[in-house]
Design a protein around this motif. Structure first.
Motif, PDB file in Angstrom:
ATOM      1  N   ASP A  28       0.819  -1.208   0.000  1.00 31.23           N
ATOM      2  CA  ASP A  28       0.000   0.000   0.000  1.00 31.23           C
ATOM      3  C   ASP A  28       0.854   1.259   0.000  1.00 31.23           C
ATOM      4  O   ASP A  28       0.550   2.235  -0.697  1.00 31.23           O
ATOM      5  N   ALA A  29       1.936   1.248   0.777  1.00 26.82           N
ATOM      6  CA  ALA A  29       2.830   2.409   0.820  1.00 26.82           C
ATOM      7  C   ALA A  29       3.490   2.630  -0.538  1.00 26.82           C
ATOM      8  O   ALA A  29       3.575   3.774  -1.018  1.00 26.82           O
ATOM      9  N   LEU A  30       3.968   1.551  -1.159  1.00 27.04           N
ATOM     10  CA  LEU A  30       4.562   1.683  -2.490  1.00 27.04           C
ATOM     11  C   LEU A  30       3.541   2.208  -3.492  1.00 27.04           C
ATOM     12  O   LEU A  30       3.858   3.068  -4.330  1.00 27.04           O
ATOM     13  N   LEU A  31       2.324   1.705  -3.398  1.00 28.74           N
ATOM     14  CA  LEU A  31       1.266   2.134  -4.303  1.00 28.74           C
ATOM     15  C   LEU A  31       0.998   3.629  -4.160  1.00 28.74           C
ATOM     16  O   LEU A  31       0.924   4.360  -5.152  1.00 28.74           O
ATOM     17  N   LEU A  32       0.895   4.090  -2.938  1.00 31.82           N
ATOM     18  CA  LEU A  32       0.622   5.508  -2.718  1.00 31.82           C
ATOM     19  C   LEU A  32       1.801   6.369  -3.166  1.00 31.82           C
ATOM     20  O   LEU A  32       1.616   7.414  -3.804  1.00 31.82           O
ATOM     21  N   LEU A  33       3.018   5.920  -2.875  1.00 28.84           N
ATOM     22  CA  LEU A  33       4.193   6.671  -3.337  1.00 28.84           C
ATOM     23  C   LEU A  33       4.249   6.734  -4.858  1.00 28.84           C
ATOM     24  O   LEU A  33       4.538   7.785  -5.443  1.00 28.84           O
ATOM     25  N   ALA A  34       3.976   5.609  -5.499  1.00 26.61           N
ATOM     26  CA  ALA A  34       4.014   5.568  -6.968  1.00 26.61           C
ATOM     27  C   ALA A  34       2.873   6.368  -7.568  1.00 26.61           C
ATOM     28  O   ALA A  34       3.003   6.877  -8.686  1.00 26.61           O
ATOM     29  N   SER A  35       1.765   6.495  -6.853  1.00 22.06           N
ATOM     30  CA  SER A  35       0.598   7.210  -7.359  1.00 22.06           C
ATOM     31  C   SER A  35       0.740   8.721  -7.195  1.00 22.06           C
ATOM     32  O   SER A  35       0.345   9.483  -8.059  1.00 22.06           O
ATOM     33  N   GLY A  36       1.253   9.111  -6.050  1.00 21.50           N
ATOM     34  CA  GLY A  36       1.406  10.533  -5.779  1.00 21.50           C
ATOM     35  C   GLY A  36       0.136  11.219  -5.318  1.00 21.50           C
ATOM     36  O   GLY A  36       0.152  12.393  -4.982  1.00 21.50           O
ATOM     37  N   SER A  37      -0.977  10.499  -5.321  1.00 20.68           N
ATOM     38  CA  SER A  37      -2.236  11.086  -4.852  1.00 20.68           C
ATOM     39  C   SER A  37      -3.246   9.968  -4.638  1.00 20.68           C
ATOM     40  O   SER A  37      -2.998   8.813  -4.962  1.00 20.68           O
ATOM     41  N   TRP A  38      -4.417  10.368  -4.124  1.00 20.90           N
ATOM     42  CA  TRP A  38      -5.518   9.425  -3.922  1.00 20.90           C
ATOM     43  C   TRP A  38      -6.453   9.404  -5.131  1.00 20.90           C
ATOM     44  O   TRP A  38      -7.467   8.707  -5.121  1.00 20.90           O
ATOM     45  N   ASN A  39      -6.140  10.154  -6.145  1.00 23.38           N
ATOM     46  CA  ASN A  39      -6.966  10.202  -7.354  1.00 23.38           C
ATOM     47  C   ASN A  39      -7.011   8.810  -7.979  1.00 23.38           C
ATOM     48  O   ASN A  39      -5.979   8.175  -8.162  1.00 23.38           O
ATOM     49  N   PRO A  40      -8.205   8.302  -8.311  1.00 20.08           N
ATOM     50  CA  PRO A  40      -8.317   6.947  -8.864  1.00 20.08           C
ATOM     51  C   PRO A  40      -7.433   6.695 -10.093  1.00 20.08           C
ATOM     52  O   PRO A  40      -6.825   5.626 -10.211  1.00 20.08           O
ATOM     53  N   ARG A  44      -4.438   3.926 -10.206  1.00 19.72           N
ATOM     54  CA  ARG A  44      -4.303   2.887 -11.237  1.00 19.72           C
ATOM     55  C   ARG A  44      -2.903   2.908 -11.840  1.00 19.72           C
ATOM     56  O   ARG A  44      -2.276   1.862 -12.032  1.00 19.72           O
ATOM     57  N   ARG A  45      -2.405   4.107 -12.142  1.00 21.26           N
ATOM     58  CA  ARG A  45      -1.057   4.240 -12.692  1.00 21.26           C
ATOM     59  C   ARG A  45      -0.030   3.747 -11.674  1.00 21.26           C
ATOM     60  O   ARG A  45       0.901   3.028 -12.009  1.00 21.26           O
ATOM     61  N   GLY A  46      -0.213   4.143 -10.417  1.00 20.71           N
ATOM     62  CA  GLY A  46       0.704   3.712  -9.363  1.00 20.71           C
ATOM     63  C   GLY A  46       0.713   2.198  -9.211  1.00 20.71           C
ATOM     64  O   GLY A  46       1.771   1.589  -9.048  1.00 20.71           O
ATOM     65  N   HIS A  47      -0.468   1.579  -9.268  1.00 14.79           N
ATOM     66  CA  HIS A  47      -0.556   0.119  -9.164  1.00 14.79           C
ATOM     67  C   HIS A  47       0.204  -0.535 -10.312  1.00 14.79           C
ATOM     68  O   HIS A  47       0.966  -1.488 -10.107  1.00 14.79           O
ATOM     69  N   LYS A  48       0.001  -0.021 -11.508  1.00 13.52           N
ATOM     70  CA  LYS A  48       0.710  -0.552 -12.676  1.00 13.52           C
ATOM     71  C   LYS A  48       2.226  -0.434 -12.489  1.00 13.52           C
ATOM     72  O   LYS A  48       2.969  -1.371 -12.780  1.00 13.52           O
TER      73      LYS A  48
END
Length: 87
Positions: A28-40, A44-48
């Motif tokens: 989850d932390a990696l996902l949020l860091l990779a995403s840079g925001s809570w925007n859906p 999605r980009r962060g998850h990828k």
């Protein structure tokens, strides 16, 4: 030497079975860091991107094992047994 190393990886995996893979909090932390925001769309980009990182790490583990003499099949098997601190 390689059979001993492979057996050590398997034994380590068996002993640390509860720690195999990436824990949810770190993911989850990696996902949020990779995403840079809570925007859906960003999530999605962060998850990828996180999934691409995990795939790249797996590929590099396998390449290193093939480099030292394991077959590609053995490298795939052993890489799949990684523990959290062996990522």
């Amino acid at each position: 030497v390689l059979p001993k190393l492979a057996n050590a990886v398997r034994r380590r995996h068996d002993v640390l079975l509860n720690t195999a893979g990436l824990n949810a909090e770190v993911f989850d932390a990696l996902l949020l860091l990779a995403s840079g925001s809570w925007n859906p769309a960003d999530l999605r980009r962060g998850h990828k991107n996180v999934m691409a990182l995990l795939a790249e790490m797996d590929e590099l583990r396998q390449k290193r094992m093939v480099h030292i003499g394991f077959s590609a099949a053995e490298a795939r098997e052993l890489s799949a047994l990684h523990t959290r601190n062996l990522m």
